[in-house]
Scaffold this motif. Structure first.
Motif, short mmCIF file in Angstrom:
data_model
loop_
_atom_site.label_atom_id
_atom_site.label_comp_id
_atom_site.label_asym_id
_atom_site.label_seq_id
_atom_site.Cartn_x
_atom_site.Cartn_y
_atom_site.Cartn_z
N LYS B 2 0.64 -1.10 0.09
CA LYS B 2 -0.12 0.12 0.02
C LYS B 2 0.92 1.34 -0.15
CE LYS B 2 -3.65 -2.35 2.46
NZ LYS B 2 -3.11 -3.80 2.18
N GLU B 3 0.57 2.27 -0.91
CA GLU B 3 1.54 3.39 -1.30
C GLU B 3 0.74 4.43 -1.05
OE1 GLU B 3 5.07 1.44 -3.49
OE2 GLU B 3 3.78 2.80 -4.57
N VAL B 4 1.44 5.66 -0.83
CA VAL B 4 0.87 7.03 -0.90
C VAL B 4 2.05 7.73 -1.65
CG1 VAL B 4 0.12 9.05 0.65
CG2 VAL B 4 -0.30 6.90 1.25
N GLU B 5 1.55 8.57 -2.44
CA GLU B 5 2.36 9.42 -3.45
C GLU B 5 2.37 10.74 -3.36
OE1 GLU B 5 4.51 5.75 -4.72
OE2 GLU B 5 4.76 7.90 -5.37
N GLN B 6 3.31 11.35 -3.42
CA GLN B 6 3.48 12.81 -3.50
C GLN B 6 4.29 13.36 -4.39
OE1 GLN B 6 3.07 13.38 1.30
NE2 GLN B 6 2.41 15.35 0.36
N ASN B 7 4.30 14.67 -4.98
CA ASN B 7 5.24 15.25 -5.75
C ASN B 7 6.20 15.60 -4.56
OD1 ASN B 7 4.45 14.50 -8.30
ND2 ASN B 7 3.13 16.53 -8.38
N SER B 8 7.55 15.60 -4.66
CA SER B 8 8.36 15.98 -3.54
C SER B 8 8.63 17.42 -3.86
CB SER B 8 10.01 15.23 -3.88
OG SER B 8 10.22 15.47 -5.00
N GLY B 9 8.56 18.10 -4.97
CA GLY B 9 8.57 19.50 -4.91
C GLY B 9 10.03 19.86 -5.32
N PRO B 10 10.48 20.92 -5.04
CA PRO B 10 9.82 22.03 -4.29
C PRO B 10 8.70 22.66 -5.11
CG PRO B 10 12.12 22.74 -4.86
CD PRO B 10 11.92 21.45 -5.16
N LEU B 11 7.62 23.08 -4.36
CA LEU B 11 6.80 23.90 -4.94
C LEU B 11 6.93 25.18 -4.44
CD1 LEU B 11 3.90 24.06 -6.24
CD2 LEU B 11 2.72 23.48 -4.19
N TYR B 39 8.23 21.12 9.60
CA TYR B 39 9.24 21.88 9.67
C TYR B 39 10.58 21.08 9.70
CZ TYR B 39 6.07 25.66 10.31
OH TYR B 39 4.91 26.57 9.96
N SER B 40 11.61 21.55 8.93
CA SER B 40 12.86 20.91 9.02
C SER B 40 13.55 20.57 10.43
CB SER B 40 14.01 21.74 8.22
OG SER B 40 14.96 21.07 8.05
N GLY B 41 13.75 19.21 10.66
CA GLY B 41 14.22 18.70 12.05
C GLY B 41 13.29 18.62 13.05
N LYS B 42 11.83 19.10 12.63
CA LYS B 42 10.93 18.82 13.63
C LYS B 42 9.71 17.58 13.27
CE LYS B 42 12.24 22.84 15.59
NZ LYS B 42 12.86 22.66 16.75
N SER B 82 5.70 31.70 6.61
CA SER B 82 5.60 30.85 7.56
C SER B 82 4.90 29.65 7.32
CB SER B 82 4.82 31.37 8.84
OG SER B 82 3.49 31.68 8.50
N ASP B 83 4.22 29.60 6.03
CA ASP B 83 3.85 27.95 5.50
C ASP B 83 4.91 27.16 5.15
OD1 ASP B 83 0.64 29.84 4.45
OD2 ASP B 83 1.26 28.73 6.33
N SER B 84 6.07 27.67 4.82
CA SER B 84 7.18 27.01 4.21
C SER B 84 7.51 25.84 4.98
CB SER B 84 8.15 27.92 3.79
OG SER B 84 7.91 29.08 2.89
N ALA B 85 7.32 24.75 4.27
CA ALA B 85 7.37 23.63 5.37
C ALA B 85 7.14 22.41 4.37
CB ALA B 85 6.76 23.30 6.29
N THR B 86 7.44 21.10 4.80
CA THR B 86 7.10 20.07 4.12
C THR B 86 5.92 19.60 4.56
OG1 THR B 86 9.36 19.19 3.70
CG2 THR B 86 7.98 17.65 3.63
N TYR B 87 4.89 19.29 3.58
CA TYR B 87 3.54 18.69 3.79
C TYR B 87 3.46 17.26 3.61
CZ TYR B 87 2.37 23.54 4.94
OH TYR B 87 2.49 24.62 5.38
N LEU B 88 3.25 16.48 4.56
CA LEU B 88 2.89 15.00 4.52
C LEU B 88 1.61 14.51 4.46
CD1 LEU B 88 5.34 14.09 7.48
CD2 LEU B 88 5.99 14.79 5.03
N GLU B 105 7.55 19.53 -0.50
CA GLU B 105 8.34 20.85 -0.02
C GLU B 105 7.78 22.01 -0.60
OE1 GLU B 105 12.37 20.95 -0.32
OE2 GLU B 105 12.74 22.87 0.18
N LEU B 106 6.96 22.82 0.26
CA LEU B 106 6.45 24.17 -0.16
C LEU B 106 7.35 25.34 0.17
CD1 LEU B 106 4.06 25.72 -1.20
CD2 LEU B 106 3.20 25.78 1.15
N SER B 107 7.40 26.24 -0.62
CA SER B 107 8.33 27.17 -0.39
C SER B 107 7.32 28.44 -0.81
CB SER B 107 9.55 27.37 -1.04
OG SER B 107 10.46 28.69 -0.94
N VAL B 108 7.25 29.68 0.09
CA VAL B 108 6.66 30.60 0.09
C VAL B 108 7.62 31.91 -0.03
CG1 VAL B 108 4.41 32.10 0.65
CG2 VAL B 108 4.71 29.70 1.09
N LYS B 109 7.62 32.52 -1.09
CA LYS B 109 8.42 33.56 -1.46
C LYS B 109 7.91 34.85 -1.09
CE LYS B 109 11.38 31.03 -2.98
NZ LYS B 109 12.53 30.46 -2.49
#
Lengths: 114, 110
Positions: B2-11, B39-42, B82-88, B105-109
């Motif tokens: 059983k798998e779950v697939e996501q685009n790794s980004g970054p978006l 968030y990274s490391g969290k 502040s929404d910049s993070a990885t979404y699982l 991975e989402l990056s909000v500029k």
């Protein structure tokens, strides 16, 4: 807001040594879980625990691993003889109800095996 | 398997825009779907959960589920740095376990 507490935050151990990772789930939660995340990889399920017994375990959770709820608040993961590949972040999670309920994660323990 | 697939980004999206994160899953028997932010490391932080087909809104977040297409998405309106993070994306499995995707991975500029 209630939270899942994990200790220690970082554990450094020599290969072959035993480690115990500790977790205090949210107090009214009944279902407990351990996950791990190797750096740069997916979060992987290890084991679920309910009513003082294992509900489900993954292929990763072999004879080197064990879990215990020694009292009414703590939930522990023991790795008997650590290997280099056990280096990872270990997350404890808990949920109020069963399989469909949201799981809340602790801050994790970073385990480094030397 | 059983798998779950996501685009790794970054978006990458500009501040104030809508971010759209997508996830597909392989097990038609899955009934519960979760979005976590990491968030990274969290540790993973629960953002949304959805059980029924359709949309579920909570503040700036909307989860969308289409069981026929085995597709779940997360929309973030008025994206902030502040929404910049990885979404699982996670899906329930046997014994209550969560099966996670690789994360986007989402990056909000600004």
């Amino acid at each position: 807001e209630p939270e899942v507490t994990q200790t220690p935050s970082h554990q450094v151990t020599q290969m072959g040594q035993e480690v115990i990772l500790r977790c205090v789930p949210i107090s009214n939660h009944l279902y407990f879980y351990w996950y791990r995340q190797i750096l740069g990889q997916k979060v992987e399920f290890l084991v679920s625990f309910y009513n003082n017994e294992i509900s489900e375990k993954s292929e990763i959770f072999d004879d080197q691993f064990s879990v215990e709820r020694p009292d009414g608040s703590n939930f522990t993961l023991k790795i008997r003889s650590t290997k280099l590949e056990d280096s990872a972040m270990y997350f404890c999670a808990s949920s109020e109800g069963g399989r469909h309920q949201p799981q809340h994660f602790g801050d994790g323990t970073r385990l480094s095996i030397l | 398997q059983k798998e779950v697939e996501q685009n790794s980004g970054p978006l990458s999206v500009p501040e104030g825009a809508i971010a759209s994160l997508n996830c597909t899953y392989s097990d038609r028997g899955s009934q519960s779907f979760f979005w976590y932010r990491q968030y990274s490391g969290k540790s993973p932080e629960l953002i949304m959960f959805i059980y029924s087909n359709g949309d579920k809104e909570d503040g700036r977040f909307t989860a969308q589920l289409n069981k026929a297409s085995q597709y779940v998405s997360l929309l973030i309106r008025d994206s902030q740095p502040s929404d910049s993070a990885t979404y699982l994306c996670a899906v329930n499995g046997q014994g209550g376990k969560l099966i996670f995707g690789q994360g986007t991975e989402l990056s909000v500029k600004p």
